[in-house]
Design an enzyme around this catalytic site. Structure first.
Site, PDB file in Angstrom:
ATOM      1  N   SER A 513      29.012 -30.294 -27.833  1.00  0.00           N
ATOM      2  CA  SER A 513      27.585 -30.615 -27.841  1.00  0.00           C
ATOM      3  C   SER A 513      27.341 -31.924 -28.565  1.00  0.00           C
ATOM      4  CB  SER A 513      26.777 -29.481 -28.474  1.00  0.00           C
ATOM      5  OG  SER A 513      27.275 -29.163 -29.741  1.00  0.00           O
ATOM      6  N   ASN A 516      28.295 -34.605 -25.983  1.00  0.00           N
ATOM      7  CA  ASN A 516      27.660 -34.685 -24.670  1.00  0.00           C
ATOM      8  C   ASN A 516      26.185 -34.318 -24.594  1.00  0.00           C
ATOM      9  OD1 ASN A 516      30.111 -35.402 -23.273  1.00  0.00           O
ATOM     10  ND2 ASN A 516      30.776 -33.317 -23.742  1.00  0.00           N
ATOM     11  N   TYR A 517      25.674 -33.674 -25.609  1.00  0.00           N
ATOM     12  CA  TYR A 517      24.302 -33.192 -25.479  1.00  0.00           C
ATOM     13  C   TYR A 517      23.338 -33.684 -26.547  1.00  0.00           C
ATOM     14  CZ  TYR A 517      25.936 -30.143 -21.812  1.00  0.00           C
ATOM     15  OH  TYR A 517      26.466 -29.678 -20.649  1.00  0.00           O
ATOM     16  N   LEU A 518      23.880 -34.106 -27.686  1.00  0.00           N
ATOM     17  CA  LEU A 518      22.977 -34.495 -28.771  1.00  0.00           C
ATOM     18  C   LEU A 518      22.706 -35.984 -28.762  1.00  0.00           C
ATOM     19  CD1 LEU A 518      24.468 -32.364 -31.641  1.00  0.00           C
ATOM     20  CD2 LEU A 518      22.563 -31.844 -30.129  1.00  0.00           C
TER      21      LEU A 518
END
Ligand SMILES: *[C@@H]1O[C@H](CO)[C@@H](O)[C@H](O)[C@H]1NC(C)=O
Ligand SMILES: *[C@@H]1O[C@H](CO)[C@@H](O)[C@H](O)[C@H]1NC(C)=O
Ligand SMILES: *[C@@H]1O[C@H](CO)[C@@H](O)[C@H](O)[C@H]1NC(C)=O
Ligand SMILES: CC(=O)N[C@H]1CO[C@H](CO)[C@@H](O)[C@@H]1O
EC number: 5.6.2.1
Length: 559
Positions: A513, A516-518
């Site tokens: 995360s 790739n997501y934060l």
């Protein structure tokens, strides 16, 4: 309108090191006699001396050009004396440079490491610029040192002096509203201009051919950062229109068309649970894994009432990488009425949850994504994950904010990161070494605790001592014991925080995360606000990946 940027900020070029005069023992001979040269003349002489073994220095044109330019650097006295290059003896200088280059080869590991670190420092300081929202790698930020021009083939200008480039030769190009690069102390730039129709950061005219040289961006740097940046920008745009999208899918629950109702319920789950869309390539090829669009009836259970909540849906399925997803959420009444409870009770467990309008065409990710495109440019199911992940991080960081010690702050950050990893279902099997490493840590904690109680006893004794004697020496001893206790307490706290962090991390993988997501801008802003060194949050690879976000003046986030 042809402009290449709105904002450009950089530190300017790195100049070649200044000339260091030859040690006195290294002599230049003219006509067989030693002669001390003035610094400017000596410097140019060394360029020739370094090339002595090279064929160039035997060529007439080269020698002629060199001698002409060299004389320009001489004092009038030197000019009168040195009239024939053939009478010049540079061999001691040449030997000296050879010895130096030999010494460089023999350098110890530590010395080499030191040079490497210095280069890295220069790269970090001068090797990047800020162009609009991107931190960009600069291609050639070092200015070539002076020397003798070689050229290709029998170039008529070979041997000419390639002058030292000084700040006074440099035109700087940057934004008016940026921090302008500072010239080295005591010098000035030739000019500072603000031309956003060009992408060079600095330019100068070289003296041999009269051509203009530029410092430019590293061409490879843009693409990756740009893509990453765009991903998070899309998530930011979703934030602005998510209310409209939610209203839309709620309206769609009432649609007369089943495919629209199903699409709306699928979207609701994606929004609410940050589920993957499913129907991804990987699926089917390997294990029986699913995402939202490929969910089957058997993957959910419906409870009209559960733990004081109504209309609870329980999800239990294998998602990407065969990681089990388990969650239960109360759903809105319409979801129940319009779709789930209605159709499921009678359906076979292997039916897809969203068979959509055609029995042979279950709701495909692409259909859903097409619909999302209509709702917002660039919107995909994945954007909901990114959006929710980043907003969750931001909220968590806000809640956890504190003026704690550094280890406590980092624990807070990891907890926020963990909340996102849980949301994204980034589970992991506990590492094999987990128990062992926890035990080791516990041993350390126990030792520290023993140390602490011993120190406390010592303090007590010191106090009693001081009470009896009342002298300065015993007073000082009490102070020292106090300080020691404080230090041990800090160490103990650090270990305890570490243990908590590790325990909480047992089954959660934070890396995915984080990578790739934060939105890295949130983490960077948080670090700045709480004085947490960025190295504590991102390791080297991660710092490179997020270079575009680090150092960015980001004002949109508040904690
Ligand atoms: C140049 O000087 C060195 C001593 O420094 C001497 O050994 C050499 O013979 C000289 N070369 C010529 C060509 O005079
Ligand atoms: C993100 O997901 C969580 C967990 O499912 C959900 O409760 C929350 O409403 C979502 N947040 C946003 C802003 O979408
Ligand atoms: C940085 O952390 C990632 C995990 O997020 C790891 O895969 C990578 O090897 C680490 N890189 C360095 C240089 O430590
Ligand atoms: C406004 C300005 O000075 N523009 C110049 C920027 O640099 C390029 C390349 O040297 C020139 O062609 C422009 O005239």
């Amino acid at each position: 309108d042809g402009s290449k940027w709105r904002f450009l900020e950089h530190k300017g070029p790195v100049f070649a090191p200044l000339y260091e005069p030859m040690p006195d023992k290294v002599k230049f001979y003219y006509d067989g006699k030693p002669m001390k040269l003035s610094a400017p003349a000596e410097e140019v002489a060394t360029f020739f001396a370094k090339m002595l073994d090279h064929e160039y220095t035997t060529k007439d044109i080269f020698r002629k050009n060199f001698f002409k330019d060299w004389r320009k650097e001489m004092t009038s006295e030197e000019k009168t004396k040195i009239t024939d290059l053939n009478k010049c003896n540079f061999s001691e200088m040449n030997e000296y440079f050879k010895a130096q280059s030999e010494a460089r080869k023999q350098m110890s590991k530590e010395e080499k490491q030191k040079i490497k670190e210095e280069n890295e420092r220069l790269l970090q300081e001068y090797g990047f610029c800020l162009m609009d929202n991107h931190k960009e790698r600069i291609g050639n930020f070092r200015i070539e040192p002076p020397g003798l021009f070689r050229g290709r083939g029998d170039h008529p200008k070979m041997g000419m002096l390639k002058r030292r480039i000084r700040p006074e030769d440099i035109i700087i190009n940057c934004s008016k509203d940026s921090k302008h690069p500072k010239p080295p102390p005591g010098t000035k730039w030739k000019e500072v201009r603000h031309d956003n129709k060009v992408t060079w950061l600095a330019s100068w005219t070289e003296n041999i051919q009269g051509s203009i040289k530029y410092i430019m961006l590293n061409p490879s740097s843009r693409i990756k950062g740009e893509k990453d940046w765009q991903k998070y920008e899309t998530a930011r745009r979703l934030k602005k229109c998510v209310d409209r999208i939610r209203t839309q899918y709620r309206d769609d629950w009432k649609s007369k068309e089943m495919r629209i109702r199903q699409r709306a319920v699928a979207l609701y789950f994606i929004d609410k649970l940050a589920l993957r869309a499913g129907n991804e390539k990987e699926e089917g090829e390997t294990a029986d894994t699913v995402g939202c669009c490929s969910l089957r009836v058997e993957h959910i259970k419906l409870y009209p009432k559960m733990d004081e909540q109504e209309y609870v849906v329980e999800f239990d399925f294998l998602g990407k990488d065969s990681i089990r997803y388990y969650n239960k959420i109360p759903v809105e009444k319409r979801v129940r009425l319009q779709h789930l409870f209605h159709s499921i009770s009678s359906a076979s467990p292997i039916c897809t949850l969203f068979p959509s309008f055609h029995s042979r065409c279950p709701l495909q990710t692409s259909i859903l994504n097409k619909h999302l495109q209509e709702l917002m440019d660039g919107l995909t199911a994945k954007v909901f994950r990114t959006y929710n992940a980043s907003i969750t991080l931001q909220q968590q960081l806000k809640e956890l904010a504190s003026d704690d010690s550094l280890p406590a702050k980092i624990l807070s950050y990891n907890r926020a990161n963990r909340a996102v990893a849980i949301l994204c279902n980034h589970q992991r099997a506990p590492p094999k070494t987990f128990e062992k490493s926890m035990q080791n840590l516990q041993t350390k904690i126990d030792e520290k605790q023993n140390q602490l109680s011993a120190a406390r006893k010592q303090l007590k004794a010191a106090k009693a001592d001081h009470k009896a004697s009342h002298d300065d020496k015993s007073k000082k001893a009490v102070e020292l014991k106090r300080k020691a206790i404080q230090r041990i307490e800090e160490q103990l706290m650090k270990l305890q925080v570490q243990a908590t962090d590790r325990e909480e991390n047992k089954q959660i993988a934070l890396g995915t995360s984080k990578l790739n997501y934060l939105d890295p801008r949130i983490s960077v802003a948080w670090c700045k606000k709480w004085d947490v060194p960025i190295e504590k949050i991102y390791n080297k690879t991660q710092r490179e990946k997020f270079a575009w976000a680090i150092d960015m003046a980001e004002k949109d986030y508040e904690f």
